[in-house]
Design a protein around this motif. Structure first.
Motif, mmCIF file in Angstrom:
data_model
loop_
_atom_site.group_PDB
_atom_site.id
_atom_site.type_symbol
_atom_site.label_atom_id
_atom_site.label_comp_id
_atom_site.label_asym_id
_atom_site.label_seq_id
_atom_site.Cartn_x
_atom_site.Cartn_y
_atom_site.Cartn_z
ATOM 1 N N GLY A 284 0.848 -1.206 0.000
ATOM 2 C CA GLY A 284 0.000 0.000 0.000
ATOM 3 C C GLY A 284 0.873 1.242 0.000
ATOM 4 N N SER A 285 0.561 2.184 0.840
ATOM 5 C CA SER A 285 1.328 3.436 0.846
ATOM 6 C C SER A 285 2.292 3.465 2.025
ATOM 7 C CB SER A 285 0.360 4.616 0.964
ATOM 8 O OG SER A 285 -0.330 4.492 2.205
ATOM 9 N N THR A 286 2.631 2.248 2.541
ATOM 10 C CA THR A 286 3.612 2.225 3.634
ATOM 11 C C THR A 286 4.979 1.845 3.072
ATOM 12 O OG1 THR A 286 3.210 -0.101 4.160
ATOM 13 C CG2 THR A 286 1.877 1.548 5.330
ATOM 14 N N CYS A 287 6.018 2.331 3.755
ATOM 15 C CA CYS A 287 7.405 2.045 3.372
ATOM 16 C C CYS A 287 8.137 1.383 4.535
ATOM 17 C CB CYS A 287 8.111 3.334 2.957
ATOM 18 S SG CYS A 287 7.782 3.805 1.242
ATOM 19 N N PHE A 288 9.171 0.603 4.227
ATOM 20 C CA PHE A 288 9.907 -0.196 5.204
ATOM 21 C C PHE A 288 11.180 0.541 5.610
ATOM 22 C CE2 PHE A 288 10.096 -4.179 7.363
ATOM 23 C CZ PHE A 288 11.438 -4.509 7.509
ATOM 24 N N GLY A 289 11.448 0.575 6.911
ATOM 25 C CA GLY A 289 12.575 1.350 7.413
ATOM 26 C C GLY A 289 13.937 0.723 7.182
ATOM 27 N N GLY A 290 14.929 1.555 6.939
ATOM 28 C CA GLY A 290 16.309 1.087 6.771
ATOM 29 C C GLY A 290 16.981 0.837 8.109
ATOM 30 N N LEU A 291 16.325 1.252 9.204
ATOM 31 C CA LEU A 291 16.786 0.994 10.576
ATOM 32 C C LEU A 291 15.786 0.040 11.229
ATOM 33 C CD1 LEU A 291 18.485 1.561 13.151
ATOM 34 C CD2 LEU A 291 16.943 3.498 13.577
ATOM 35 N N GLN A 292 16.280 -1.097 11.736
ATOM 36 C CA GLN A 292 15.408 -2.076 12.375
ATOM 37 C C GLN A 292 16.058 -2.567 13.673
ATOM 38 O OE1 GLN A 292 12.354 -2.637 11.418
ATOM 39 N NE2 GLN A 292 12.443 -1.692 9.381
ATOM 40 N N SER A 293 15.259 -3.235 14.501
ATOM 41 C CA SER A 293 15.758 -3.715 15.794
ATOM 42 C C SER A 293 16.684 -4.921 15.630
ATOM 43 C CB SER A 293 14.555 -4.112 16.672
ATOM 44 O OG SER A 293 15.006 -4.845 17.791
ATOM 45 N N ASN A 294 17.722 -4.998 16.479
ATOM 46 C CA ASN A 294 18.642 -6.149 16.449
ATOM 47 C C ASN A 294 18.128 -7.307 17.297
ATOM 48 O OD1 ASN A 294 19.053 -5.590 19.119
ATOM 49 N ND2 ASN A 294 21.237 -5.127 18.957
ATOM 50 N N ALA A 295 16.868 -7.221 17.758
ATOM 51 C CA ALA A 295 16.314 -8.269 18.638
ATOM 52 C C ALA A 295 16.477 -9.633 17.974
ATOM 53 C CB ALA A 295 14.843 -7.974 18.904
ATOM 54 N N GLY A 296 17.074 -10.564 18.677
ATOM 55 C CA GLY A 296 17.210 -11.913 18.144
ATOM 56 C C GLY A 296 18.490 -12.125 17.368
ATOM 57 N N ILE A 297 19.251 -11.036 17.091
ATOM 58 C CA ILE A 297 20.494 -11.220 16.313
ATOM 59 C C ILE A 297 21.679 -11.419 17.253
ATOM 60 C CG2 ILE A 297 22.081 -10.151 14.672
ATOM 61 C CD1 ILE A 297 19.809 -8.670 13.440
ATOM 62 N N GLY A 298 21.643 -10.746 18.413
ATOM 63 C CA GLY A 298 22.746 -10.933 19.358
ATOM 64 C C GLY A 298 23.797 -9.851 19.287
ATOM 65 N N LEU A 299 23.818 -9.094 18.167
ATOM 66 C CA LEU A 299 24.670 -7.901 18.144
ATOM 67 C C LEU A 299 24.082 -6.937 17.121
ATOM 68 C CD1 LEU A 299 26.247 -8.620 15.389
ATOM 69 C CD2 LEU A 299 27.954 -9.594 16.845
#
Ligand code: 3AI
Length: 326
Positions: A284-299
């Motif tokens: 739709g008219s939403t866009c995805f951020g280039g900054l996201q949470s590191n939750a679950g990655i460990g670093l």
């Protein structure tokens, strides 16, 4: 010797691929240069035809300089759940005019669906530290590790750009590719990554928050992944933003004006323009951020969205990493 190779962005700057010539006669393949891993692997004739479709590939039997590295196999998994595995040949590999005559070329016998469908690359070149190379029973060296002996200085630089070709250079620092001065951070290579402590962050024109953030510089990761609290503070400044489970992260109205993101490296303030943080259209008219949470990655990961705003020096000699405005 010194060398330079063009880095071409795929759609939405998802990855940056560079031409690499393998074997004799040489076959030139677009490979994804990845400072977040340490295996050089290529699509190969050993893959089932269904997994090769849409890709160019390496055929060891067609290369007069290819030699089986007998008994050696490789099997790699990546943070996004993708992976590949196969056996290994020793062959010539040339990048940007620099030839390593005996490079371990990891030939894929199986690749995950993400790689089959990503026809932008025909494999990866790992530029992280040898300790995380997956070859077994013996590690093999990265191309850069093998090339270092030919280089005036044990450095390579990344000059990635938003929406257009950039370049990687080997063995020298081209002062025309950056402004100001380069600020270095010490690298902790214990985990095999280009890992260091960033000194803090700021959102737009807001106050700089001094805090140590453990990050890796990863040219093979598209986005920026930081601790949830920082990411929350960023999107608090983006009206209409939300953390969408269905989208898999923070989205916002494509009409939103995004603030810049500043990452501290020592006393240097590295600024990612707000426009870089609107990564791509969602639904739709939403866009995805280039900054996201590191939750679950460990670093935390400083991926291409960050790196393409900077000129980056990877010095394997010390080891240290340097940044300057690109
Ligand atoms: C934690 C992630 C996995 C499972 C971990 N593997 C790694 O850390 C590997 C070496 N590196 C990666 O998975 C990531 C860094 C993860 S930091 C935890 N970088 C390379 C990745 N972007 C390469 C890629 C490029 C295009 C398409 C897909 C993947 C492991 O083997 O233990």
């Amino acid at each position: 010797a010194q060398g330079s190779v063009t880095a071409s962005p795929s759609q939405y700057d998802g990855e940056y691929d560079c031409p690499v010539t393998v074997g004799t006669p040489g076959v030139t393949l677009p490979l994804d240069f990845d400072t977040g891993s340490s295996d050089l692997w290529v699509f190969s004739s050993e893959l089932p035809a269904s997994e090769r479709s849409g890709h160019a590939y390496y055929t060891s039997s067609s290369s007069s300089t290819s030699k089986l590295d007998s008994g050696e196999t490789w099997d790699i998994s990546y943070g996004d759940g993708s992976g590949a595995e196969g056996n290994i040949y020793i062959d010539k590999v040339t990048i940007g005019g620099i030839t390593v005559t005996s490079q371990a070329v990891e030939a894929a016998e199986s690749v995950s669906s993400e790689f089959v469908s990503d026809t932008s690359n025909d494999g990866l070149v790992g530029f992280a530290f040898d300790s995380i190379n997956t070859a077994s029973p013996n590690h093999v060296q990265t191309w850069f590790g093998n090339a270092e002996a030919q280089l005036a200085s044990p450095v390579f630089t990344a000059n990635l750009k938003k929406g257009k070709a950039g370049n990687y250079n080997f063995g020298y620092i081209d002062s025309s590719e950056y402004t100001g001065s380069i600020t270095y951070a010490t690298i902790n290579s214990a985990n095999g990554f280009w890992e260091f402590s960033a000194s803090g962050y700021a959102v737009g024109s807001g106050a700089f928050s001094s805090q140590s953030i453990d990050v890796i510089a990863d040219t093979g990761t598209t986005l920026i992944y930081l601790p949830a609290a920082i990411v929350k503070a960023y999107y608090a400044k983006v009206s209409g933003s939300s953390n969408s489970a269905s989208a898999g992260g923070y989205i916002f109205p494509c009409s939103a004006t995004l603030p810049s993101l500043t990452i501290g490296i020592g006393s240097y303030k590295a600024v990612v323009p707000g426009t870089f943080l609107n990564y791509a259209p969602n639904t739709g008219s939403t866009c995805f951020g280039g900054l996201q949470s590191n939750a679950g990655i460990g670093l935390s990961i400083l991926g291409d969205v960050f790196l393409k705003s900077q000129f980056v020096v990877f010095n394997q000699g010390v080891p240290k990493i340097g940044f300057a405005p690109g």
